[in-house]
Design an enzyme around this catalytic site. Structure first.
Site, PDB file in Angstrom:
ATOM      1  N   ASP A  81      20.482   4.846  25.580  1.00 43.97           N
ATOM      2  CA  ASP A  81      19.572   5.828  24.884  1.00 43.97           C
ATOM      3  C   ASP A  81      19.920   7.190  25.018  1.00 43.97           C
ATOM      4  O   ASP A  81      20.950   7.596  25.990  1.00 43.97           O
ATOM      5  CB  ASP A  81      18.257   5.667  25.512  1.00 43.97           C
ATOM      6  CG  ASP A  81      17.119   5.833  24.354  1.00 43.97           C
ATOM      7  OD1 ASP A  81      17.311   6.195  23.392  1.00 43.97           O
ATOM      8  OD2 ASP A  81      15.982   4.924  24.724  1.00 43.97           O
TER       9      ASP A  81
ATOM     10  N   ASP B  81      13.310   5.471  15.847  1.00 51.87           N
ATOM     11  CA  ASP B  81      12.795   3.965  16.080  1.00 51.87           C
ATOM     12  C   ASP B  81      12.009   3.506  14.828  1.00 51.87           C
ATOM     13  O   ASP B  81      11.184   4.049  14.364  1.00 51.87           O
ATOM     14  CB  ASP B  81      11.588   4.202  17.217  1.00 51.87           C
ATOM     15  CG  ASP B  81      12.372   4.727  18.487  1.00 51.87           C
ATOM     16  OD1 ASP B  81      13.489   4.660  18.528  1.00 51.87           O
ATOM     17  OD2 ASP B  81      11.677   4.509  19.634  1.00 51.87           O
TER      18      ASP B  81
END
Ligand code: GLA
Length: 638
Positions: free
Chosen positions: A195, A282
């Site tokens: 990430d 997301d």
């Protein structure tokens, strides 16, 4: 977990974050032929990975029982046998980094099997052994920075790393070799998602750093603006991770998942750094959010190949707009992800999933579209804001066809043989991949598509181009190694939802995903239909000048194309030259061509050639970003 992503504090005055294009990191003449395929093929992503991840179902509230429970369901329901194999732990597993040796410590209250005795405690090996014994693979999560996304965005600290500032630094930054060795060689993981919040959310001015709870880092990456992002610094970290992964996995059984959410211009270079690469922020279980994520991938078919795929994020089937009360939307989500060659990562609690949704995950015909070995991401054969037709060429020569109704009205769609690049004098057979119903038509047929519905078919017909393929039908074999974009710019065509992380606070969801002007199949780089001197080309590749594409040749004997400056170019004076190389040797070259000059035919024998390179050079620096057309570019087999 609700998270607000937009931080004005990062937005202003970050003077040291320079924009550097990927080209600046490349060798001196990036257009010189190399004779090789340069897109990423390390690790195990010949086809898009399939599996299950904790994040969409549980956020950081994870434990061993939930994960093994869903893994067991994957096996028991037959989904594992259909290809769902990776069981990935997302954010939330780390308790702390032990000091002074820096070893990562697992939350054993949540993962009791990791609570072993001895020097190596705690240890995830019993957990990965268990998954492996079930015939599955195991994935873990980390961050490019020192801290993770949940440490930045979680509303409670219940599931967050504990301890002092250094102990809570559970990301890879400064620890790449140590952590990768632990996760892969010692613990036996097969997949890592990396990430990017650690590079973005911990700037000196951020409240969390000012509170004294975190050390400052960067920001190096800014989701809101590529111009405030240090692209080479992000790439350098992924490069180091790759070196460590190759070293710690001598059998090559690993998969690197890049998660910088379409920031840092990663939609252009993710294909060079990892097995899958997120193209957007997301997904959430909302229709508008699906459109955003889909749009960040759908125009990027030339940037996906066997070995490295675009990742519009995990499936959100099972929640909100995609739950069992919304089967039309849930089926659309699945069909579209399959057309995009997206990773098929289930994100719901499979212990509670109703049969209607399990049947979606288990549709073998649609899985086969996603997993087709040719690895051609679908391209847009018809495009509008409401309705799109997507087509992808399968290894068998059949086509997968999807008709996607994005909007709220019903449509009657005229599907023509030309959408499929099939000959319109021969019959075309369609198999509906939800109902298995077979129909056939010649030339044209009319299909009804309901709001938010995606019709998906396997189509069989006779190729329009006898004895060969247009390159735009085979994007999995075309790599825009240098796509000519020297000034990464936000793509204005991506849907911008009001249901973003900030709600309606702030100024709205402004265009932020760079990639505008990238190489396109059957389209000019800025979205127009390909045209040279007024003549349209239904097939071809649109790219900017000063570009180099690598094309894998699997037995073709001739390359042909009609080349020229695209009519969408605004520079009417500059000239460009098209060059064709085979395994590094010059095979054909055009004369210098200007805007308005009719397309010139290029033809070259490519018998025995492995990699063909298609280069367009501009005569001067001022015709950068000039759209050019490889019209009807094709590989012929006889
Ligand atoms: C980021 C990623 C998500 C998930 C969370 C975990 O938002 O994009 O997919 O991994 O972090 O905190």
């Amino acid at each position: 977990m609700s998270r607000r992503r937009i931080k004005a504090t990062l937005a202003v005055g970050f003077a040291t974050a320079l924009l550097s294009s990927p080209i600046s990191a490349a060798p001196q003449d990036p257009l010189a032929p190399t004779g090789r395929w340069s897109a990423y093929t390390a690790g195990r992503a010949e086809t898009p990975p399939m599996g299950w991840s904790t994040w969409n179902a549980f956020a950081t509230d994870i434990d061993e029982e939930k994960i093994i429970g869903s893994a067991q369901r994957i096996v028991d329901t037959g989904l594992a046998a259909k290809g769902y194999r990776y069981i990935n732990i997302d954010d939330g597993w780390a308790l702390k980094r032990r000091m002074p040796d820096g070893r990562m410590i697992v939350r054993t209250d949540k993962f009791p099997s990791a609570d072993v005795k001895g020097d190596d405690a705690p240890n995830f090996r019993p957990f990965t052994d268990r998954l492996h014994a079930m015939g599955l693979k195991a994935g873990i999560y980390s961050d490019l920075g020192r801290n993770t996304c949940s440490e930045a965005w979680s509303l409670t600290d219940t599931d967050l790393p504990k301890g002092n500032v250094l102990e809570r630094e559970v990301g890879l930054h400064g620890r790449i070799d140590q952590d990768i060795a632990l996760y892969f060689a010692k613990w036996g993981f097969d997949f890592i998602k990396v990430d990017g919040c650690g590079l973005r959310d911990y700037g000196t001015d951020s409240a969390r750093v000012r509170s004294g709870k975190f050390r400052a880092l960067g920001p190096i990456l800014d989701s809101g603006a590529v111009t405030r992002t240090d692209i080479p610094a992000v790439q350098a970290l992924f490069r180091q991770i790759n070196v460590a992964l190759a070293r710690e996995n001598p059998d090559g059984d690993y998969l690197l998942s890049l998660c910088v959410w379409g920031a840092a211009n990663v939609r252009a270079w993710g294909k060079d750094y990892g097995g899958i690469s997120r193209t957007s922020d997301d997904i959430s279980p909302a229709w508008g959010r699906l459109l955003v994520n889909y749009d960040t991938t759908v125009t990027r078919s030339l940037y996906a190949h066997p070995g490295s795929w675009n990742d519009p994020d995990m499936l959100h089937i099972g929640a909100g707009d995609f739950d069992a009360d919304h089967l039309t939307e849930a089926r659309s989500h699945f069909a579209l992800w399959a057309m995009l060659n997206a990773p098929l990562m289930i994100g719901t609690d499979l212990r509670k999933t109703p049969k209607a949704l399990l049947d979606i995950f288990g549709n073998a015909d649609i899985i086969a579209i996603d997993q087709d070995p040719a690895g051609n991401q679908a391209t847009l054969a018809y495009d509008s804001s409401d309705l799109q037709i997507l087509v992808k060429t399968l290894a068998s020569g059949d086509k997968a066809l999807a008709i996607f109704n994005r909007g709220s009205g019903d449509y009657d769609v005229d599907l023509n043989a030309s959408h499929l690049k099939f000959d319109d004098s021969a019959p075309i057979e369609l198999v509906d991949l939800w109902t298995r119903q077979k129909t056939s038509f010649a030339k044209t047929t009319r299909l009804h598509v309901k709001p938010r519905e995606t019709l998906i078919f396997r189509a069989r017909g006779t190729r329009l181009l006898q004895g060969g393929y247009y390159l735009s039908e085979q994007p999995g074999t075309v790599n825009p190694a240098v796509d000519g974009v020297v000034k990464p710019t936000a793509d204005p065509t991506i849907f911008r939802t009001a249901a973003g992380w900030a709600g309606t606070n702030g100024a709205g969801d402004r265009p932020s995903y760079a990639g505008w002007g990238g190489a396109r199949a059957d389209s000019a780089p800025y979205g127009q239909i390909l045209h040279v001197a007024g003549k349209p080309f239904a097939a071809g590749i649109g790219i900017l000048a000063n570009s180099r594409m690598e094309v894998r040749n699997r037995g073709a004997t001739r390359f042909t194309s009609m080349v020229g400056v695209d009519d969408s170019a605004t520079d009417k004076r500059g000239s460009v030259t098209f060059l064709v190389y085979g395994d590094g040797k010059l095979l054909a070259t055009s004369s210098p061509l200007k805007w308005g000059t009719p397309a010139q035919r290029l033809s070259a024998s490519v018998t025995g050639t492995k990699v063909i390179e298609l280069v367009v050079r501009g005569a001067s620096a001022d015709n950068q970003q000039m759209p050019v057309t490889w019209g009807e570019a094709a590989l012929l087999e006889r």
